[in-house]
Write a protein that holds these residues in place. Sequence first.
Motif, PDB file in Angstrom:
ATOM      1  N   SER A  29     -17.459 -51.661 -46.949  1.00 55.54           N
ATOM      2  CA  SER A  29     -18.077 -51.004 -48.107  1.00 55.54           C
ATOM      3  C   SER A  29     -17.040 -50.804 -49.195  1.00 55.54           C
ATOM      4  CB  SER A  29     -18.678 -49.649 -47.697  1.00 55.54           C
ATOM      5  OG  SER A  29     -17.654 -48.772 -47.227  1.00 55.54           O
ATOM      6  N   ASP A  30     -17.519 -50.484 -50.395  1.00 54.07           N
ATOM      7  CA  ASP A  30     -16.609 -50.144 -51.481  1.00 54.07           C
ATOM      8  C   ASP A  30     -17.279 -49.119 -52.379  1.00 54.07           C
ATOM      9  OD1 ASP A  30     -14.167 -50.227 -52.745  1.00 54.07           O
ATOM     10  OD2 ASP A  30     -14.659 -51.940 -54.024  1.00 54.07           O
ATOM     11  N   LEU A  31     -16.527 -48.071 -52.721  1.00 57.26           N
ATOM     12  CA  LEU A  31     -17.023 -46.984 -53.560  1.00 57.26           C
ATOM     13  C   LEU A  31     -16.536 -47.128 -54.997  1.00 57.26           C
ATOM     14  CD1 LEU A  31     -16.312 -43.946 -51.192  1.00 57.26           C
ATOM     15  CD2 LEU A  31     -18.593 -44.757 -51.867  1.00 57.26           C
ATOM     16  N   ALA A  32     -17.338 -46.636 -55.930  1.00 56.54           N
ATOM     17  CA  ALA A  32     -16.945 -46.535 -57.335  1.00 56.54           C
ATOM     18  C   ALA A  32     -17.433 -45.198 -57.854  1.00 56.54           C
ATOM     19  CB  ALA A  32     -17.536 -47.680 -58.157  1.00 56.54           C
ATOM     20  N   TYR A  33     -16.754 -44.672 -58.879  1.00 60.26           N
ATOM     21  CA  TYR A  33     -17.117 -43.373 -59.447  1.00 60.26           C
ATOM     22  C   TYR A  33     -17.278 -43.497 -60.955  1.00 60.26           C
ATOM     23  CZ  TYR A  33     -16.810 -38.462 -60.845  1.00 60.26           C
ATOM     24  OH  TYR A  33     -17.063 -37.236 -61.398  1.00 60.26           O
ATOM     25  N   ASP A  34     -18.425 -43.047 -61.461  1.00 62.34           N
ATOM     26  CA  ASP A  34     -18.716 -43.015 -62.898  1.00 62.34           C
ATOM     27  C   ASP A  34     -18.525 -41.590 -63.373  1.00 62.34           C
ATOM     28  OD1 ASP A  34     -19.741 -42.988 -65.444  1.00 62.34           O
ATOM     29  OD2 ASP A  34     -21.638 -43.962 -64.931  1.00 62.34           O
ATOM     30  N   LYS A  35     -17.380 -41.305 -64.019  1.00 63.53           N
ATOM     31  CA  LYS A  35     -17.074 -39.936 -64.410  1.00 63.53           C
ATOM     32  C   LYS A  35     -17.979 -39.430 -65.523  1.00 63.53           C
ATOM     33  CE  LYS A  35     -12.801 -40.831 -65.361  1.00 63.53           C
ATOM     34  NZ  LYS A  35     -11.368 -40.643 -65.750  1.00 63.53           N
ATOM     35  N   ASP A  36     -18.540 -40.320 -66.340  1.00 66.62           N
ATOM     36  CA  ASP A  36     -19.428 -39.885 -67.417  1.00 66.62           C
ATOM     37  C   ASP A  36     -20.745 -39.335 -66.872  1.00 66.62           C
ATOM     38  OD1 ASP A  36     -17.629 -40.638 -69.448  1.00 66.62           O
ATOM     39  OD2 ASP A  36     -18.296 -42.716 -69.306  1.00 66.62           O
ATOM     40  N   LYS A  37     -21.266 -39.977 -65.838  1.00 71.26           N
ATOM     41  CA  LYS A  37     -22.508 -39.527 -65.223  1.00 71.26           C
ATOM     42  C   LYS A  37     -22.266 -38.664 -63.990  1.00 71.26           C
ATOM     43  CE  LYS A  37     -25.326 -43.479 -66.738  1.00 71.26           C
ATOM     44  NZ  LYS A  37     -26.195 -42.657 -67.603  1.00 71.26           N
ATOM     45  N   ASP A  38     -20.975 -38.497 -63.626  1.00 68.18           N
ATOM     46  CA  ASP A  38     -20.627 -37.745 -62.423  1.00 68.18           C
ATOM     47  C   ASP A  38     -21.404 -38.287 -61.232  1.00 68.18           C
ATOM     48  OD1 ASP A  38     -19.241 -35.889 -60.964  1.00 68.18           O
ATOM     49  OD2 ASP A  38     -20.690 -34.279 -61.301  1.00 68.18           O
ATOM     50  N   GLN A  39     -21.324 -39.610 -61.061  1.00 67.50           N
ATOM     51  CA  GLN A  39     -22.132 -40.289 -60.064  1.00 67.50           C
ATOM     52  C   GLN A  39     -21.293 -41.278 -59.268  1.00 67.50           C
ATOM     53  OE1 GLN A  39     -25.361 -43.086 -61.383  1.00 67.50           O
ATOM     54  NE2 GLN A  39     -26.683 -41.573 -60.385  1.00 67.50           N
ATOM     55  N   PHE A  40     -21.555 -41.361 -57.973  1.00 67.13           N
ATOM     56  CA  PHE A  40     -20.886 -42.309 -57.103  1.00 67.13           C
ATOM     57  C   PHE A  40     -21.810 -43.489 -56.828  1.00 67.13           C
ATOM     58  CE2 PHE A  40     -19.358 -38.080 -56.122  1.00 67.13           C
ATOM     59  CZ  PHE A  40     -17.984 -38.233 -56.199  1.00 67.13           C
ATOM     60  N   SER A  41     -21.205 -44.639 -56.584  1.00 70.94           N
ATOM     61  CA  SER A  41     -21.959 -45.816 -56.171  1.00 70.94           C
ATOM     62  C   SER A  41     -21.243 -46.444 -54.995  1.00 70.94           C
ATOM     63  CB  SER A  41     -22.093 -46.826 -57.308  1.00 70.94           C
ATOM     64  OG  SER A  41     -22.857 -46.272 -58.371  1.00 70.94           O
ATOM     65  N   CYS A  42     -22.025 -47.088 -54.146  1.00 75.36           N
ATOM     66  CA  CYS A  42     -21.473 -47.719 -52.952  1.00 75.36           C
ATOM     67  C   CYS A  42     -22.077 -49.098 -52.781  1.00 75.36           C
ATOM     68  CB  CYS A  42     -21.781 -46.863 -51.717  1.00 75.36           C
ATOM     69  SG  CYS A  42     -21.103 -47.514 -50.167  1.00 75.36           S
ATOM     70  N   LEU A  43     -21.229 -50.079 -52.555  1.00 82.65           N
ATOM     71  CA  LEU A  43     -21.647 -51.442 -52.242  1.00 82.65           C
ATOM     72  C   LEU A  43     -21.302 -51.668 -50.775  1.00 82.65           C
ATOM     73  CD1 LEU A  43     -22.786 -54.024 -53.657  1.00 82.65           C
ATOM     74  CD2 LEU A  43     -20.407 -54.781 -53.895  1.00 82.65           C
ATOM     75  N   MET A  44     -22.303 -51.986 -49.942  1.00 86.70           N
ATOM     76  CA  MET A  44     -22.058 -51.972 -48.505  1.00 86.70           C
ATOM     77  C   MET A  44     -22.738 -53.115 -47.774  1.00 86.70           C
ATOM     78  SD  MET A  44     -24.633 -48.959 -47.254  1.00 86.70           S
ATOM     79  CE  MET A  44     -26.399 -49.123 -47.535  1.00 86.70           C
ATOM     80  N   GLU A  45     -22.104 -53.535 -46.687  1.00 78.00           N
ATOM     81  CA  GLU A  45     -22.727 -54.462 -45.752  1.00 78.00           C
ATOM     82  C   GLU A  45     -23.669 -53.661 -44.854  1.00 78.00           C
ATOM     83  OE1 GLU A  45     -19.016 -57.599 -45.128  1.00 78.00           O
ATOM     84  OE2 GLU A  45     -19.379 -56.038 -43.633  1.00 78.00           O
ATOM     85  N   CYS A  46     -24.895 -54.154 -44.676  1.00 79.58           N
ATOM     86  CA  CYS A  46     -25.850 -53.419 -43.850  1.00 79.58           C
ATOM     87  C   CYS A  46     -26.981 -54.343 -43.409  1.00 79.58           C
ATOM     88  CB  CYS A  46     -26.419 -52.217 -44.609  1.00 79.58           C
ATOM     89  SG  CYS A  46     -27.273 -52.645 -46.144  1.00 79.58           S
TER      90      CYS A  46
END
Length: 411
Positions: free
Chosen positions: A363-380
């Motif tokens: 998996s890989d995480l990213a953080y959008d500080k403007d929206k205070d939101q996390f995103s995750c790209l993952m194998e599943c």
Amino acid sequence: MADTPPRSDSELEPVRTTLFSKEPSGKTYRIPALIHLRHCHTFLAFAEKRTSSSDTDATLFVVRRGTQEEDGSIQWSSCQELSAASLPGHRTMNPCPVYEEQSKTLFLFFICILGKVTEQHQILTGRNRARLCYISSGDGGQNWSQVTDLTKSAIGATIREWATFAVGPGHGIQMQSGRLIIPAYAYYKPCCCWFVPIPGTVQPYAFSVYSDDLGHTWQIGEMLQKLSCECQMAEIIDQEGRSRLYCNARHTEYRREALSEDSGVNFDKPHNDRKLVEAKKSSGCQGSVVGFSAPNWALNSGGDTEASASSLLSPDMRTWLLFAHPTSKHSRIDLGVYLNRSALTSQGWEKPWIVHRGPSGYSDLAYDKDKDQFSCLMECGIKSETEEIAFMSFTLYDIMQAASQHQEKTC
């Protein structure tokens, strides 16, 4: 897989969007890497395209571009192949993007491995067949440069001590100082007999590849002092503004953690974090970590009711951490996200929120500080973690709500 009990609406997983799916022909997409480009409100989702799920059948990278709309939705482009990220006669592996803010340059690091030479063959023979490479983009990933092979200039003669090496996989970071950090690991050869490694002595150690001149030149830091494999890194800042580089690395039973006081040149003695388990059946799994600014209500809480509700609140830290990884100690299932509000203590990690129940992998995480939101790209997937690579987003509130509900159930 055993049936799981029904869950209430509050326990449902975040909505996910499938970006890459295994094809009937056997073509498989693995090893996700995600980066959020703040200046153009865009996500870039990278993956390896393979003719099968095997590492030796990796071919090249693919990417999808996600544009954030005003209503909060994300519009994804079609899948594109990155032919620039390649060397003749080599397969391309381990995408690792990092963005340099001053020059507005996006770097995509990776390794190129000769033909179908396996990692295990390199370890047994002690003969490295990997190259350290990158391509770059000045327009947010619309167009890319030709490939640059950094093996000689960045690693140099040190590579004679390595059986093989790799970067990431997953994102790199830029520290507040401007230093660019690419996480990496190498299989070190401590001793050889007639140029062949003594069996069982070649072991992996994590380290950083870094640049202090906007990515023009790169060099390597010292290896961690204990066994450690695939890793990611995050900068953590305390209340007095002091910076440390945090490393979270794959191991066998528990994750390995280490801190650097000199921005990745050297790390202190690593330790096992028993709250972060590894899957024994697969000798562990890659994981992802991001650092983000602690919310203002936490830093300035004083006697604030909301803040004091958490027994793990650490008001002396400006940076909190989020970590994504399969939560089972037996196999790669049930991807969870762990929150850490006290990054300098060994007890900082809270119970995970399961964001995907079932087979889960890298998996890989990213953080959008403007929206205070996390995103995750993952194998599943349903039967295997290599069925698809999916994207999801969630907020700190979502994570803390899940933690609160878990605490209520265990009381």
